[in-house]
Each structure stands twice: as structure tokens, then as C-alpha cells.
Enzyme design. Structure first.
Site, short mmCIF file in Angstrom:
data_model
loop_
_atom_site.label_atom_id
_atom_site.label_comp_id
_atom_site.label_asym_id
_atom_site.label_seq_id
_atom_site.Cartn_x
_atom_site.Cartn_y
_atom_site.Cartn_z
CB VAL A 52 -34.87 26.80 -2.18
CG1 VAL A 52 -35.19 26.20 -0.81
CG2 VAL A 52 -33.68 26.11 -2.82
CE1 TYR A 53 -37.44 23.85 1.59
CE2 TYR A 53 -39.75 23.84 2.15
CZ TYR A 53 -38.44 23.94 2.53
OH TYR A 53 -38.13 24.10 3.86
#
Length: 315
Positions: A52-53
Site C-alpha cells: 500500500v505504500y
């Protein structure tokens, strides 16, 4: 740099992990490469990221941090010098811990990271909608296939983490060898009261995040006026600007002065010295800042200094 075993796994890591959340957010690819090279050259090896980063950045979709790390691995040739840790469950494109999602998500992470295996694959958060046996079974198949070496969990409560360990034992499945909780000098209670006794009894590795409380423990935020210095961090630091937080900073200042160190180094050294903590995670946006943080790994606090920090930071 002395390595520590991660739980009962085959992985050994240096006592400070690099937080890859900054890649593709507050540092671009060129700076990211410089930071990763400096980290490894100094003896660090654990690089923590997630699929998700950094989806929260305007214009990003997620996967940026893994992509930058993958490009660095390809260019640097340092894959065998690092322990790559990434996570699944919190990205809108691959949410949750169903077996189907885990198998799809891991292939995406492997592609972005440009590697054939992930050293530590972590459940980024609990997913109560999926039976633990199904989630752990999916992770077991990834280990059997060679795509993953070791599994861990982040943001699990003590009861749920204990259940996961029991399910692993009951069904002869790989267990979570690490836990990634929030833990620092101004956020102690939730970890110490329930999680710490469990992880120490079960010999679980701990890779704690927010090690510097979003920068508060570096000492650069000491008043409301200081919060304006960082649009990215300032808002999350405000809650620490209270008598207890300022008391902690005063103690960090005094101990830092005695060691010719910085408050950030002392705050990290306190974590590194905590029984059960394997490697706190810290992020840096410049090579100079990274070297400062790495200085914590050689800073030895006395029992009296640790006791003083324990006292002033008690909730």
C-alpha cells in the site's frame, strides 16, 4: 553491526530497520537509492515496506515503495545483503487476508520488488472475516512454493495474535514469527500491558513502528509553533505536546548531552535495549539523518538511564 534472530525463524536482522514508507512519498527514487546504499553499507539489512505504500500521496496509487526498492535491488546487486519485509491486507487493490487475495497480492509484490522471494511477508492488519486457518494456510503454501521465507503480523491485538499462534500449532502451519506494533517512549501502554508478555513467552520477534512518535522524540517539535515545520508530520505530533511528553523530551535531552548524542538516538537506544524488541523501524529522508539514527545502534544506555526514561514516560 550485531544481528539478532527474528523470533524462532532463520532470519537475523540488525537492531534498526529502515522504514520504506518514505520511498515515493517524501523522497524520490534517486534519494531512496542513496539512503538504501548508505543503510546497507553501515551494516543495516532489514528494509520494511508494504504494497500500500505510498497510496496516500496525491497522484500515487500504491506500490511505489516496493517499485523503488525493486529498482534499487536490480541496480545495486545487494539482494543477498538485505532482508526484505513487505505486507498485505491494507491496500484497496488487494484488501484483506483471504487466500485468493494473498496469492494475487504476493505476485504483485514480487514483481515490483524484482525478486523471486520475500524474506518476511506480513499480514498488515487483522481480517476477522477470514478464518485464521485459511489465512495461515495460504501463507504456508507461499512458504512451500519458495515465494516467502517467514511470515509475520502487524496491528494485531494480543488475543487475536495468541489465537493465530494456537491455530498454527493445532494445524501444523507456519506461525507468525514477528509482530509489528506501535511502540515508543510516549506510546507504551497498549504494547506493554498485553502484547509484550505474550511475545516474550512465545519468543516472537518485534519490529516496532513509530519508533520516534512521528518525529516528536527527535525533539524538533516542542511547541504548537513547531508543528508548522512539517505538513506531513505536524498534525500527528500535536497529541504528544503535553506535560508528560515534554518531561520525556527533557530526559532525552539530559541523557543525550551526557553521551554527546541526540534525543532521537537516545529514544531509539531505549527501544533497542528493551527485552523482546528485535529492531525498531525508523525512516530518514537524508543520508545525514540516516547516519544519526544508525548511531543509536552503538549507544549503550546505563541501567539508571533506562530506569529514568521508564519513569518519566510511564502512562
Amino acid at each position: 553491526m550485531h544481528k539478532r534472530p527474528l523470533g524462532k525463524s532463520s532470519l537475523s536482522v540488525a537492531p534498526l530497520a529502515f522504514g520504506g514508507n518514505v520511498f515515493g512519498w517524501s523522497v524520490d527514487e534517486k534519494r531512496s537509492f542513496e539512503l538504501l546504499d548508505a543503510f546497507v553499507d553501515a551494516g543495516g539489512n532489514l528494509i520494511d515496506t508494504a504494497d500500500v505504500y505510498s497510496a496516500w500521496v496525491p497522484g500515487n496509487r500504491g506500490g511505489e515503495s516496493e517499485t523503488i526498492i525493486g529498482n534499487w535491488l536490480k541496480q545495486s546487486g545487494k539482494r543477498d545483503q538485505v532482508v526484505i519485509a513487505t505486507k498485505v491486507a491494507k491496500w484497496a487493490e488487494h484488501p484483506g487476508l483471504s487466500p485468493a487475495n494473498i496469492h494475487q497480492a504476493v505476485d504483485g509484490s514480487l514483481k515490483r520488488l524484482q525478486t523471486d522471494h520475500i524474506d518476511l511477508y506480513q499480514a498488515h492488519e487483522d481480517d476477522a472475516s477470514v478464518p485464521l486457518a485459511e489465512t495461515l494456510g495460504a501463507f504456508a503454501r507461499l512458504i512451500e512454493s519458495g515465494k516467502v521465507r517467514v511470515i509475520g503480523a502487524s496491528n494485531y491485538g494480543a488475543a487475536r495474535f495468541a489465537d493465530a499462534l494456537a491455530v498454527s500449532k493445532q494445524h501444523n502451519l507456519p506461525r507468525y514469527e514477528s509482530l509489528q506494533p506501535e511502540y515508543n517512549l510516549v506510546s507504551r501502554d497498549s504494547y506493554e500491558k498485553e502484547l509484550e508478555p505474550l511475545i516474550r513467552a512465545e519468543n516472537i520477534g518485534v519490529i516496532s513502528y513509530y519508533a520516534l512518535a512521528s518525529g516528536f522524540l527527535s525533539g524538533k517539535y516542542r511547541s504548537e509553533a513547531d508543528l508548522a515545520r512539517s505538513s506531513a508530520r505536524g498534525g500527528s505530533v500535536k497529541k504528544y505536546l503535553n506535560p508528560r511528553g515534554l518531561q520525556v523530551l527533557a530526559a532525552l535531552d539530559a541523557i543525550a548531552a551526557a553521551h554527546h548524542a541526540t534525543p532521537a538516538q537516545v529514544a531509539l537506544a531505549w527501544l533497542i535495549a528493551r527485552p523482546g524488541i528485535t529492531a525498531p523501524i525508523a525512516s530518514a529522508t537524508s543520508v545525514e539523518q540516516l547516519h544519526e539514527l544508525l548511531g543509536a545502534t552503538s549507544l549503550q544506555l546505563s541501567p539508571d538511564e533506562i530506569a529514568q526514561l521508564d519513569l518519566v514516560s510511564a502512562g
